[in-house]
Design an enzyme around this catalytic site. Structure first.
Site, PDB file in Angstrom:
ATOM      1  N   HIS A 107       0.843  -1.197   0.000  1.00 15.07           N
ATOM      2  CA  HIS A 107       0.000   0.000   0.000  1.00 15.07           C
ATOM      3  C   HIS A 107       0.869   1.234   0.000  1.00 15.07           C
ATOM      4  O   HIS A 107       2.058   1.203   0.362  1.00 15.07           O
ATOM      5  CB  HIS A 107      -0.948   0.004   1.207  1.00 15.07           C
ATOM      6  CG  HIS A 107      -0.256   0.255   2.522  1.00 15.07           C
ATOM      7  ND1 HIS A 107      -0.129   1.511   3.076  1.00 15.07           N
ATOM      8  CD2 HIS A 107       0.359  -0.606   3.384  1.00 15.07           C
ATOM      9  CE1 HIS A 107       0.512   1.414   4.225  1.00 15.07           C
ATOM     10  NE2 HIS A 107       0.837   0.151   4.441  1.00 15.07           N
ATOM     11  N   CYS A 108       0.287   2.344  -0.446  1.00 19.46           N
ATOM     12  CA  CYS A 108       0.962   3.639  -0.374  1.00 19.46           C
ATOM     13  C   CYS A 108       0.187   4.506   0.622  1.00 19.46           C
ATOM     14  O   CYS A 108      -0.492   3.975   1.495  1.00 19.46           O
ATOM     15  CB  CYS A 108       1.053   4.295  -1.756  1.00 19.46           C
ATOM     16  SG  CYS A 108      -0.532   4.537  -2.572  1.00 19.46           S
ATOM     17  N   ILE A 109       0.232   5.803   0.479  1.00 17.70           N
ATOM     18  CA  ILE A 109      -0.404   6.689   1.458  1.00 17.70           C
ATOM     19  C   ILE A 109      -1.921   6.554   1.457  1.00 17.70           C
ATOM     20  O   ILE A 109      -2.563   6.598   2.499  1.00 17.70           O
ATOM     21  CB  ILE A 109      -0.011   8.154   1.192  1.00 17.70           C
ATOM     22  CG1 ILE A 109       1.498   8.329   1.394  1.00 17.70           C
ATOM     23  CG2 ILE A 109      -0.760   9.112   2.128  1.00 17.70           C
ATOM     24  CD1 ILE A 109       2.009   9.707   1.058  1.00 17.70           C
TER      25      ILE A 109
END
Length: 472
Positions: A26-28
């Site tokens: 996942h990212c932000i």
């Protein structure tokens, strides 16, 4: 909606079940997944899930927009339920690449090379815009620039210009760092290679044509072989190909030379061989290819700007879906390095605004759907600030008429600014701040283009949306 096992299980089921998920990170704001079969995704269930704000597929990754903070909780719960191992973004990219065909892999390679250096290029573009504003004639005063009238600002403008130009002056070093790293070599060697290609002792590539006419190009005499002392400032292809060669030579040597001798042998041999090849073979051939590409693009927009504008202005957003838009970043940089400006990037900026305008119209049309209304608002703002994916994938593509409206508005604006000869001195933020990167003399027609992509997609989306409601 609360993040618990049940809610995350619903997302997993909508993704085709835990057996359909090969890898996840996942990212932000987003879950980034590699799915075995994206056709198994239940898009309706994802759309109706309260935690999901949108989703899209790109470069072999299926990305689900969750939101900042919440995505961490969803990801941890997903890992717990599915039992899959946590992976890094780089590992996920490698896993995703297995699902790509050769053309998609080539496009992904270009993307992997240029995206890491994009912040430096965009920053340079914004600073160059400030410099152009201070030094451009006729902006604040008739036939004079701001610094001509207020001379105490001249040195400040000069320093800003120096800082802005550095990224473009040493562009091969930036590309060399990123490209050699992408091809598996040592990034430091890539920086050195890029600096070699722009060494001050070499004739500036931009002055090569003048040198040919005057017959003043110095050469090296390598045992009877005459090699021109020409640098590759602002060029893209020479350093890309040379970086690939450098990385492969380095990897070849590291596998065969004992650790104790690698420091003395690997770098000197790899850089020396690549340097010779760069000046003797790679540079001249790729420079010629780059010149042909540049001349072809310039010819099209000079002889048929209407066609160039409507095609590139209209097709840029669909290119984003395929990921092919990254290839045009190289063309933009090649144009800037060769002719000092680009007429492609201004259409990119307007295309982003068009997608945001269509998303804002969807916010009005979805007044009874609070989730879609909120997503349309936030993604529209994001698109107007240069980040197009949330608006395009999360909203407009779900309602095809919104996406088509954005394309129509972008194509019309593309024609207007192409016919007017609008150019950008650099690459900047592709949204409302875009005028900072536009050559001051092109501000007028570019602003007209901005009005078009704000008004046309917005009104057209409203009209088509109302017609669709009546048919329903």
């Amino acid at each position: 909606m609360k993040v618990d096992k049940h809610s995350v299980s619903q997302i997993i089921d909508a993704l085709g079940g835990k057996k359909n998920i090969s890898a996840a990170t996942h990212c932000i704001t987003r879950l980034r997944l590699v799915l075995k079969d994206e056709n198994k995704v239940n898009q309706e269930s994802l759309n109706n899930h309260n935690l999901v704000k949108g989703f899209f597929s790109t470069n072999g990754q299926f990305q689900v927009v969750i939101g900042q903070g919440t995505v961490d909780k969803v990801y941890k719960e997903m890992i717990s339920i599915t039992g899959i191992d946590e992976v890094s973004k780089e590992e996920l990219k490698n896993e995703a690449a297995k699902n790509l065909n050769p053309i998609q892999r080539a496009i992904k390679t270009l993307s992997d090379i240029f995206i890491p250096i994009l912040p430096a290029i965009v920053t340079a573009g914004l600073l160059m815009g400030i410099s152009n504003t201070l030094t451009g004639s006729g902006i604040f005063y008739d036939d004079k620039s701001f610094v001509d009238v207020h001379t105490k600002w001249k040195d400040l403008a000069s320093i800003i210009n120096l800082i802005a130009n550095t990224a473009f002056t040493f562009l091969p070093a930036l590309i060399g760092w990123s490209a050699v790293n992408r091809f598996g070599g040592s990034p430091l060697f890539g920086i050195v290679l890029g600096l070699i290609l722009v060494h001050p002792d070499l004739l500036n590539a931009g002055s090569y044509g003048d040198g040919l006419k005057k017959g003043t190009i110095d050469t090296w005499n390598l045992f009877g072989l005459h090699v021109e002392k020409v640098g590759y400032q602002g060029q893209v292809l020479p350093v890309l190909v040379a970086s690939f060669v450098l990385a492969k030579i380095e990897l070849f040597l590291r596998k065969r030379i004992p650790d104790g001798f690698q420091l003395l042998i690997v770098a000197p041999v790899a850089l020396l061989v690549t340097g010779f090849l760069a000046f003797i073979v790679i540079g001249p051939i790729t420079f010629a290819i780059g010149t042909v590409i540049t001349d072809a693009v310039v010819w099209l927009f000079k002889t048929a700007p209407f066609i160039g504008g409507i095609v590139y202005g209209g097709l840029y957003a669909p290119l984003v879906i395929t990921g092919m838009h990254h290839t045009f970043l190289a063309v933009d940089l090649q144009l800037i390095g060769s002719v000092g400006s680009t007429f492609l990037w201004p259409m990119v900026a307007l295309s982003n605004i068009a997608q945001g305008s269509a998303a804002f119209a969807m916010m009005i049309l979805s007044k009874n759907d609070e989730k879609l209304k909120g997503l349309s608002l936030t993604s529209g703002i994001s698109a107007w600030l240069g980040i197009i994916e949330p608006a395009m994938f999360g909203v407009n593509l779900r309602f095809r008429f919104a996406f088509i409206s954005a394309i129509i508005g972008s194509a019309i604006a593309g024609v207007v600014i192409s016919v007017a000869g609008v150019k950008a001195a650099s690459i900047g933020i592709g949204g409302i701040p875009a005028p900072l990167s536009i050559v001051p003399g092109s501000w007028g027609p570019f602003m007209i283009g901005m009005v078009i992509v704000i008004v046309v997609p917005f009104l057209l989306t409203l009209v088509l949306g109302q017609l669709q409601k009546k048919r329903a």
